[in-house]
Design a protein around this motif. Structure first.
Motif, PDB file in Angstrom:
ATOM      1  N   PHE A 112       0.547  -1.225   0.037  1.00  0.00           N
ATOM      2  CA  PHE A 112       0.137  -0.296   0.317  1.00  0.00           C
ATOM      3  C   PHE A 112       0.405   1.197  -0.129  1.00  0.00           C
ATOM      4  CE2 PHE A 112      -3.530  -2.769   0.737  1.00  0.00           C
ATOM      5  CZ  PHE A 112      -4.960  -1.843   0.477  1.00  0.00           C
ATOM      6  N   GLU A 113       2.174   1.545   0.502  1.00  0.00           N
ATOM      7  CA  GLU A 113       3.063   2.284   1.101  1.00  0.00           C
ATOM      8  C   GLU A 113       3.157   2.642  -0.495  1.00  0.00           C
ATOM      9  OE1 GLU A 113       6.530   4.335   3.836  1.00  0.00           O
ATOM     10  OE2 GLU A 113       5.169   2.268   3.792  1.00  0.00           O
ATOM     11  N   GLN A 114       3.791   1.538  -1.191  1.00  0.00           N
ATOM     12  CA  GLN A 114       4.274   1.557  -2.202  1.00  0.00           C
ATOM     13  C   GLN A 114       3.454   2.193  -3.587  1.00  0.00           C
ATOM     14  OE1 GLN A 114       8.366   1.113  -3.268  1.00  0.00           O
ATOM     15  NE2 GLN A 114       7.723   1.440  -0.777  1.00  0.00           N
ATOM     16  N   ALA A 115       2.045   1.665  -3.558  1.00  0.00           N
ATOM     17  CA  ALA A 115       1.731   2.051  -4.577  1.00  0.00           C
ATOM     18  C   ALA A 115       0.808   3.793  -4.545  1.00  0.00           C
ATOM     19  CB  ALA A 115       0.156   0.802  -3.934  1.00  0.00           C
ATOM     20  N   LEU A 116       0.833   3.996  -3.182  1.00  0.00           N
ATOM     21  CA  LEU A 116       0.316   5.157  -2.878  1.00  0.00           C
ATOM     22  C   LEU A 116       1.067   6.878  -2.629  1.00  0.00           C
ATOM     23  CD1 LEU A 116      -3.003   3.788  -0.974  1.00  0.00           C
ATOM     24  CD2 LEU A 116      -2.797   5.018  -3.668  1.00  0.00           C
ATOM     25  N   ARG A 117       1.983   6.075  -1.122  1.00  0.00           N
ATOM     26  CA  ARG A 117       2.277   7.401  -0.769  1.00  0.00           C
ATOM     27  C   ARG A 117       3.055   9.173  -1.465  1.00  0.00           C
ATOM     28  NH1 ARG A 117       5.656   6.623   4.482  1.00  0.00           N
ATOM     29  NH2 ARG A 117       5.265   9.129   5.868  1.00  0.00           N
ATOM     30  N   LYS A 118       3.974   8.040  -2.834  1.00  0.00           N
ATOM     31  CA  LYS A 118       4.939   9.460  -3.714  1.00  0.00           C
ATOM     32  C   LYS A 118       3.494   9.368  -4.588  1.00  0.00           C
ATOM     33  CE  LYS A 118       8.906   7.938  -1.594  1.00  0.00           C
ATOM     34  NZ  LYS A 118      10.522   7.804  -1.554  1.00  0.00           N
ATOM     35  N   ASP A 119       2.236   8.684  -5.287  1.00  0.00           N
ATOM     36  CA  ASP A 119       2.143   8.795  -6.259  1.00  0.00           C
ATOM     37  C   ASP A 119       1.165  10.586  -5.997  1.00  0.00           C
ATOM     38  OD1 ASP A 119      -0.287   9.191  -8.535  1.00  0.00           O
ATOM     39  OD2 ASP A 119       0.078   6.771  -8.592  1.00  0.00           O
ATOM     40  N   GLU A 120       1.409  11.240  -7.464  1.00  0.00           N
ATOM     41  CA  GLU A 120       1.177  13.005  -7.059  1.00  0.00           C
ATOM     42  C   GLU A 120      -0.354  12.511  -7.007  1.00  0.00           C
ATOM     43  OE1 GLU A 120       2.835  15.453  -6.565  1.00  0.00           O
ATOM     44  OE2 GLU A 120       4.660  14.740  -6.562  1.00  0.00           O
ATOM     45  N   ARG A 121      -1.360  11.272  -8.596  1.00  0.00           N
ATOM     46  CA  ARG A 121      -2.629  11.328  -7.538  1.00  0.00           C
ATOM     47  C   ARG A 121      -3.345  11.741  -6.145  1.00  0.00           C
ATOM     48  NH1 ARG A 121      -3.142   6.646 -12.187  1.00  0.00           N
ATOM     49  NH2 ARG A 121      -2.028   6.121 -10.741  1.00  0.00           N
ATOM     50  N   PHE A 122      -2.385  10.609  -5.825  1.00  0.00           N
ATOM     51  CA  PHE A 122      -2.812  10.637  -4.286  1.00  0.00           C
ATOM     52  C   PHE A 122      -2.738  12.073  -3.592  1.00  0.00           C
ATOM     53  CE2 PHE A 122      -1.536   9.178  -0.051  1.00  0.00           C
ATOM     54  CZ  PHE A 122      -2.857   8.751   0.479  1.00  0.00           C
ATOM     55  N   ILE A 123      -1.570  12.032  -3.551  1.00  0.00           N
ATOM     56  CA  ILE A 123      -1.092  13.468  -2.714  1.00  0.00           C
ATOM     57  C   ILE A 123      -2.291  14.809  -2.828  1.00  0.00           C
ATOM     58  CG2 ILE A 123       0.858  14.932  -2.683  1.00  0.00           C
ATOM     59  CD1 ILE A 123       2.701  13.004  -3.095  1.00  0.00           C
ATOM     60  N   GLN A 124      -2.261  14.681  -4.640  1.00  0.00           N
ATOM     61  CA  GLN A 124      -2.827  16.467  -5.388  1.00  0.00           C
ATOM     62  C   GLN A 124      -4.623  15.153  -5.098  1.00  0.00           C
ATOM     63  OE1 GLN A 124      -2.043  18.793  -5.227  1.00  0.00           O
ATOM     64  NE2 GLN A 124       0.644  18.073  -4.920  1.00  0.00           N
ATOM     65  N   GLU A 125      -4.805  13.953  -4.333  1.00  0.00           N
ATOM     66  CA  GLU A 125      -6.733  13.550  -4.589  1.00  0.00           C
ATOM     67  C   GLU A 125      -7.024  13.926  -5.250  1.00  0.00           C
ATOM     68  OE1 GLU A 125      -8.871  15.086  -0.972  1.00  0.00           O
ATOM     69  OE2 GLU A 125      -7.172  14.799   0.740  1.00  0.00           O
ATOM     70  N   GLN A 126      -6.802  13.244  -6.709  1.00  0.00           N
ATOM     71  CA  GLN A 126      -6.515  13.670  -8.375  1.00  0.00           C
ATOM     72  C   GLN A 126      -7.118  11.771  -8.435  1.00  0.00           C
ATOM     73  OE1 GLN A 126      -3.184  14.516 -10.423  1.00  0.00           O
ATOM     74  NE2 GLN A 126      -3.950  17.086  -9.977  1.00  0.00           N
ATOM     75  N   PRO A 127      -8.402  11.376  -9.314  1.00  0.00           N
ATOM     76  CA  PRO A 127      -8.921  10.394  -8.953  1.00  0.00           C
ATOM     77  C   PRO A 127      -7.868   9.049  -9.914  1.00  0.00           C
ATOM     78  CG  PRO A 127      -9.832  12.431 -10.442  1.00  0.00           C
ATOM     79  CD  PRO A 127      -8.447  12.805 -10.156  1.00  0.00           C
ATOM     80  N   ILE A 128      -7.530   8.194  -9.662  1.00  0.00           N
ATOM     81  CA  ILE A 128      -6.704   7.009  -9.992  1.00  0.00           C
ATOM     82  C   ILE A 128      -7.902   5.923  -9.968  1.00  0.00           C
ATOM     83  CG2 ILE A 128      -4.943   5.327  -8.329  1.00  0.00           C
ATOM     84  CD1 ILE A 128      -4.420   7.481  -6.904  1.00  0.00           C
ATOM     85  N   GLY A 129      -7.555   5.595 -10.575  1.00  0.00           N
ATOM     86  CA  GLY A 129      -8.043   3.901 -11.647  1.00  0.00           C
ATOM     87  C   GLY A 129      -7.392   3.159 -11.445  1.00  0.00           C
ATOM     88  N   LEU A 130      -8.875   2.138 -10.025  1.00  0.00           N
ATOM     89  CA  LEU A 130      -9.551   1.331  -9.227  1.00  0.00           C
ATOM     90  C   LEU A 130      -8.092   0.188  -9.740  1.00  0.00           C
ATOM     91  CD1 LEU A 130     -10.650   0.815  -6.150  1.00  0.00           C
ATOM     92  CD2 LEU A 130     -12.361   0.249  -7.639  1.00  0.00           C
ATOM     93  N   TYR A 131      -8.806  -0.691 -10.995  1.00  0.00           N
ATOM     94  CA  TYR A 131      -8.207  -2.165 -10.984  1.00  0.00           C
ATOM     95  C   TYR A 131      -6.172  -1.773 -11.809  1.00  0.00           C
ATOM     96  CZ  TYR A 131      -7.455  -5.823 -13.829  1.00  0.00           C
ATOM     97  OH  TYR A 131      -6.819  -7.465 -14.367  1.00  0.00           O
ATOM     98  N   GLU A 132      -6.295  -0.050 -12.048  1.00  0.00           N
ATOM     99  CA  GLU A 132      -5.151   0.035 -12.077  1.00  0.00           C
ATOM    100  C   GLU A 132      -4.237  -0.363 -10.568  1.00  0.00           C
ATOM    101  OE1 GLU A 132      -2.099   3.933 -12.321  1.00  0.00           O
ATOM    102  OE2 GLU A 132      -3.968   3.807 -13.048  1.00  0.00           O
TER     103      GLU A 132
END
Length: 552
Positions: free
Chosen positions: A156-176
């Motif tokens: 979970f940490e690897q998938a999200l923590r540094k993802d700019e979409r997560f940081i900026q609360e932008q949409p992310i593909g659920l299947y991705e």
């Protein structure tokens, strides 16, 4: 066009048509009725592929419960009555060996020893026994669960923590997102990992893109398209096999018993070892990723179910922590990948036993598997014989033919699963009246869990998994009500750890993140029909979600 060439082509077509007419299968007395088809060799593959469930239901109305269809050169006896599954399951002339061997050959090439009978590779029985013991044994499963608890937090940490979409609360593909989390979790849970973060990331960068591309295209291989016609797929598979050969397990932490046993058995067979490792990685992803996606998608439409899952989780967690305080000599698993980000390390208080008590989430997962499971359960006929079904009817089948049962015939049966088109997780639960009274009744509404006893579980309204489905005279057991992982002793040996993995991922999502659909009225995406018959159907398109951390 040259007249001579046209005449030659017409002559060849006439010869092919004549051969087809003269040598096409003819029904013998006692055999199932044969469904006529238009195209030689291809048979009914096109009609089946367009709408498999509707096609089989229509044929059932016309020909009865059992009939023979030619599919891509195979003569397949379809059994369409769900109560007949237990008879197919117990019939000793119906073998899984060649079907499994051919499947593995298409996916990873040869040589390999995924061969139960040893007919193709004398080492097959030893290899398959080692795999089965490592995946189904209680001790091995408990160790895998311990590893999964730690590694899932890291994924979970690897998938999200540094993802700019997560940081900026932008949409992310659920299947991705599900793919990234499942890939890391399964890779490190089975294959172990480097202590160095740099080495882990470098390894993942080498693996990930090739594997995802190869996995997506592998459906073509299973459909018997030659890999020589797919040069990019062949190159990706060769790179993956080379990576498997280059793994030095002595330098890794947390290598599973499954991989250790494969390394020991295959220590003198490098090519086979690489293929065995690749089929393990492939099969560990095949159903887990889409199953996680669909479970989350359905739960995002069911806020009341989410609330009840979290309530049940909190009760089980409280009970588990209370018991663990009394234990002093527990073996603590390696926790070098444990992430404390967002407080996810609280998941380590769970264990395999406590996870089994979170039955509402179990029911939600089962319901998703019911709606999206499309397994084609195929067996080869070992010799000319009769197959007896529940009605007492007997059907002659020929050596070399195949029998098949398409799991949605059970999943979407209106008697076994009332209103089968609807998502109703409650259908998989029953309510126990009390501890002493073991009687139970089906429930249509899962009410709040009430006061708890000394074990932390409810005295009344205690829920458990349903064990029978249907009505008298038309019943199936729980193991045959959901057939996504197959049936009988040949069911997927990794199904237990796959369900634990999905369960842990869902719990982390629900407990530590605010997850919601970008479009609250989002309809379920269509299935990717290239994977028809594999197990859990992937979505053809992704669904966008908004995800942010919860403030604990």
């Amino acid at each position: 066009m040259d007249v001579g060439l046209g005449t030659a082509i017409l002559f060849v077509l006439n010869v092919v048509l004549l051969i087809f007419v003269l040598f096409r299968r003819r029904r013998r007395p006692g055999e199932p009725p044969i469904v006529p088809h238009t195209y030689p060799i291809i048979g009914a593959a096109l009609e089946f592929g367009r709408n498999p469930l509707g096609y089989l239901r229509n044929l059932r109305q016309e020909y009865g419960d059992v009939f023979t269809v030619e599919l891509a050169g195979w003569n397949v006896h379809f059994f369409t009555n769900p109560v007949d599954v237990k008879y197919l399951e117990k019939n000793r002339i119906l073998k899984h060996d060649k079907v499994l061997y051919d499947f593995a050959t298409r996916v990873v090439g040869s040589p390999h020893a995924i061969d139960v009978s040893g007919k193709h590779n004398p080492r097959g029985p030893e290899v398959m026994a080692g795999m089965t013991k490592a995946m189904r044994g209680s001790t091995s499963l408990s160790k895998l669960t311990e590893s999964c608890l730690t590694i899932t937090t890291y994924a979970f940490e690897q998938a999200l923590r540094k993802d700019e979409r997560f940081i900026q609360e932008q949409p992310i593909g659920l299947y991705e997102l599900a793919g990234k989390i499942i890939f890391d979790t399964t890779l490190y849970m089975f294959f172990g990992y480097h202590k160095s973060l740099k080495q882990r990331l470098e390894e993942k960068n080498r693996f990930y893109d090739d594997f995802m591309f190869y996995f997506e295209k592998s459906a073509l291989l299973v459909d018997r398209v030659s890999i020589n016609l797919l040069p990019k797929v062949k190159a990706a598979r060769n790179r993956l096999l080379e990576e498997m050969n280059n793994i030095e397990f002595k330098n890794r932490v947390g290598v599973s018993e499954l991989i250790k046993s494969m390394n020991e058995i295959d220590k003198n067979n490098a090519d086979e070892r690489a293929r065995h490792l690749l089929i393990i990685l492939w099969s560990s992803q095949a159903n887990s990723r889409p199953a996680l996606f669909w479970t989350l998608f359905h739960l995002l439409k069911q806020p009341q179910a989410v609330a009840k899952i979290l309530q049940e989780y909190n009760e089980v967690m409280e009970m588990t922590m209370s018991r663990q305080k009394k234990k002093t000599n527990e073996n603590i698993p390696d926790r070098s990948l444990l992430s404390e980000w967002l407080g996810m390390d609280d998941i380590m208080e769970l264990n395999r036993t406590s996870l089994d008590k979170i039955v509402i989430l179990d029911a939600c997962i089962r319901e998703s598997l019911r709606l999206v499971g499309s397994s084609m359960i195929v067996r080869e006929v070992d010799r000319n014989a009769k197959v007896t079904v529940a009605s007492g009817n007997k059907y002659l089948v020929r050596k070399g033919d195949f029998t098949a049962f398409f799991s949605p015939l059970t999943h979407m049966d209106e008697v076994i699963h009332e209103n089968p088109e609807e998502y109703m997780y409650e259908r998989h639960l029953v309510e126990q009246i009390s501890h002493r009274d073991e009687s139970s009744e089906d429930i249509s509404d899962v009410s709040s869990i009430c006061s708890t006893d000394s074990e932390g579980l409810s005295k009344k309204n205690r829920l458990k998994a349903k064990i029978r489905y249907g009505v008298p005279g038309y019943r199936v057991s729980a193991s045959r009500a959901i057939l996504t992982f197959g049936y009988g002793t040949n069911r997927c040996p990794g199904r237990h750890i796959a369900l634990i993995e999905i369960k842990l991922c869902v719990l982390i999502f629900l407990r530590h993140f605010r997850l919601e659909l970008l479009n609250p009225d989002e309809k379920p995406p269509p299935f990717d029909m290239r994977h028809l018959g594999f197990g859990v159907m992937p979505p053809l398109s992704d669904v966008l979600v908004k995800i942010s951390p919860k403030v604990n």
